[in-house]
Design an enzyme around this catalytic site. Structure first.
Site, PDB file in Angstrom:
ATOM      1  N   SER A  66     -26.623  21.675 -69.193  1.00 34.83           N
ATOM      2  CA  SER A  66     -26.239  20.877 -68.035  1.00 34.83           C
ATOM      3  C   SER A  66     -24.830  20.298 -68.198  1.00 34.83           C
ATOM      4  O   SER A  66     -24.347  20.085 -69.316  1.00 34.83           O
ATOM      5  CB  SER A  66     -27.232  19.737 -67.833  1.00 34.83           C
TER       6      SER A  66
HETATM    7  N1  SAH Z   1     -31.476  20.243 -71.478  1.00 34.35           N
HETATM    8  C1  SAH Z   1     -30.856  21.539 -71.696  1.00 34.35           C
HETATM    9  C2  SAH Z   1     -30.619  22.308 -70.412  1.00 34.35           C
HETATM   10  C3  SAH Z   1     -31.885  22.807 -69.862  1.00 34.35           C
HETATM   11  S1  SAH Z   1     -31.769  24.146 -68.723  1.00 34.35           S
HETATM   12  C4  SAH Z   1     -29.586  21.410 -72.505  1.00 34.35           C
HETATM   13  O1  SAH Z   1     -29.140  20.298 -72.738  1.00 34.35           O
HETATM   14  O2  SAH Z   1     -29.056  22.435 -72.934  1.00 34.35           O
HETATM   15  C5  SAH Z   1     -33.489  24.176 -68.281  1.00 34.35           C
HETATM   16  C6  SAH Z   1     -34.421  24.694 -69.325  1.00 34.35           C
HETATM   17  O3  SAH Z   1     -35.743  24.523 -68.840  1.00 34.35           O
HETATM   18  C7  SAH Z   1     -34.281  26.179 -69.628  1.00 34.35           C
HETATM   19  O4  SAH Z   1     -34.046  26.353 -70.992  1.00 34.35           O
HETATM   20  C8  SAH Z   1     -35.629  26.781 -69.213  1.00 34.35           C
HETATM   21  O5  SAH Z   1     -36.062  27.849 -70.029  1.00 34.35           O
HETATM   22  C9  SAH Z   1     -36.541  25.571 -69.352  1.00 34.35           C
HETATM   23  N2  SAH Z   1     -37.799  25.600 -68.609  1.00 34.35           N
HETATM   24  C10 SAH Z   1     -38.060  26.067 -67.373  1.00 34.35           C
HETATM   25  N3  SAH Z   1     -39.356  25.882 -67.055  1.00 34.35           N
HETATM   26  C11 SAH Z   1     -39.939  25.266 -68.133  1.00 34.35           C
HETATM   27  C12 SAH Z   1     -41.261  24.803 -68.434  1.00 34.35           C
HETATM   28  N4  SAH Z   1     -42.282  24.925 -67.580  1.00 34.35           N
HETATM   29  N5  SAH Z   1     -41.472  24.217 -69.627  1.00 34.35           N
HETATM   30  C13 SAH Z   1     -40.475  24.069 -70.532  1.00 34.35           C
HETATM   31  N6  SAH Z   1     -39.206  24.496 -70.307  1.00 34.35           N
HETATM   32  C14 SAH Z   1     -38.939  25.078 -69.119  1.00 34.35           C
END
Ligand code: SAH
Length: 233
Positions: A66
């Site tokens: 993000s």
């Molecule tokens: N916080 C992260 C960015 C996250 S992007 C950072 O700082 O880099 C969103 C993430 O959510 C992705 O890695 C995706 O694989 C994950 N995601 C999507 N659905 C999910 C679920 N049901 N449970 C856990 N992770 C999930």
């Protein structure tokens, strides 16, 4: 220029000033954490020069780290105290978990993609942060073993706030999540649990996150069909 030639600490301080303070982030603990955690560690080698860019950056598998402002805004909306235990859904690179771990006492983070768990573990090990607990699974179900949480943050956009996450929030706890009826456009919501069955809700405007996929998120098949139209936060 080699990656070694960048002065990341200067770039980090500039980011805190120009992208966070200038836009109204005031929480000192959040600003200090954002000024401490080396974002360059979580960024792929080819993007290191852009580690403090004012936007999201690509991760393996079409996921994203993000935008720094969004990480800081979400952390601020969690109103964290140093003794708080935080649940994060969507570990991704581990960057936001690292930021949260400098503000709160323990961070529990759930990621549905095993390769990103490995990626995040590798980055966090390099930093030696030891109050972050990683779990591979469907975060729409939360992580019941360690509930209740003082704060829950969801880093992917879903159609509803999952019931399991409401349940796992302590009374007085805060939950921040992008919620929207489209897979690529959401509104950032802050929910406060005022009582057993009493939740307040505030809207912090339009955002665009990658989809939250799972039992109480979007179905896997729908997510596969959706094409990326623009970079997410
Ligand atoms: N916080 C992260 C960015 C996250 S992007 C950072 O700082 O880099 C969103 C993430 O959510 C992705 O890695 C995706 O694989 C994950 N995601 C999507 N659905 C999910 C679920 N049901 N449970 C856990 N992770 C999930």
């Amino acid at each position: 220029m080699d990656n070694d030639d960048y002065d990341f600490s200067v770039m980090r301080a500039t980011m805190v000033m120009a992208q966070l303070k200038e836009r109204g982030i005031e929480d000192t603990a959040v600003l200090n954490a954002m000024n401490t955690v080396p974002r360059e560690i979580f960024v792929a080698d080819s993007y290191k020069a852009y580690a403090y860019k004012d936007g999201p950056l690509p991760l393996p598998n079409g996921q994203t780290i993000s935008q720094p402002y969004i990480v800081a805004l979400m952390a601020s909306l969690l109103n964290l105290a140093p003794s708080d235990r935080v649940l994060e859904i969507g570990t991704g690179s581990g960057y936001a978990a690292a930021v949260l771990s400098r503000i709160a006492s323990e961070v529990y983070t759930v990621e549905r993609r095993q390769e990103l768990i490995n990626y995040a573990r590798n980055c966090l090990d390099r930093l030696g942060y030891d109050n972050i607990h990683l779990h591979h699974g469907d975060g729409t179900l939360g992580w019941p073993e360690h509930a209740p949480y003082d704060a829950i943050v969801v880093a992917a956009g879903g159609p509803i706030i999952p019931a399991a996450l409401r349940d796992q929030l302590a009374i007085g706890g805060r939950l921040v999540m992008p919620v929207g009826s489209s897979q690529r456009q959401q509104h950032l919501k802050q929910i406060i649990r005022l009582g057993q069955n009493n939740f307040s809700q505030k809207d912090y405007g339009a955002v665009a996150f990658v989809p939250l996929i799972g039992a109480e998120g979007w179905p896997v098949t729908a997510a596969k069909k959706s094409k990326r139209r623009r970079p997410e936060q």
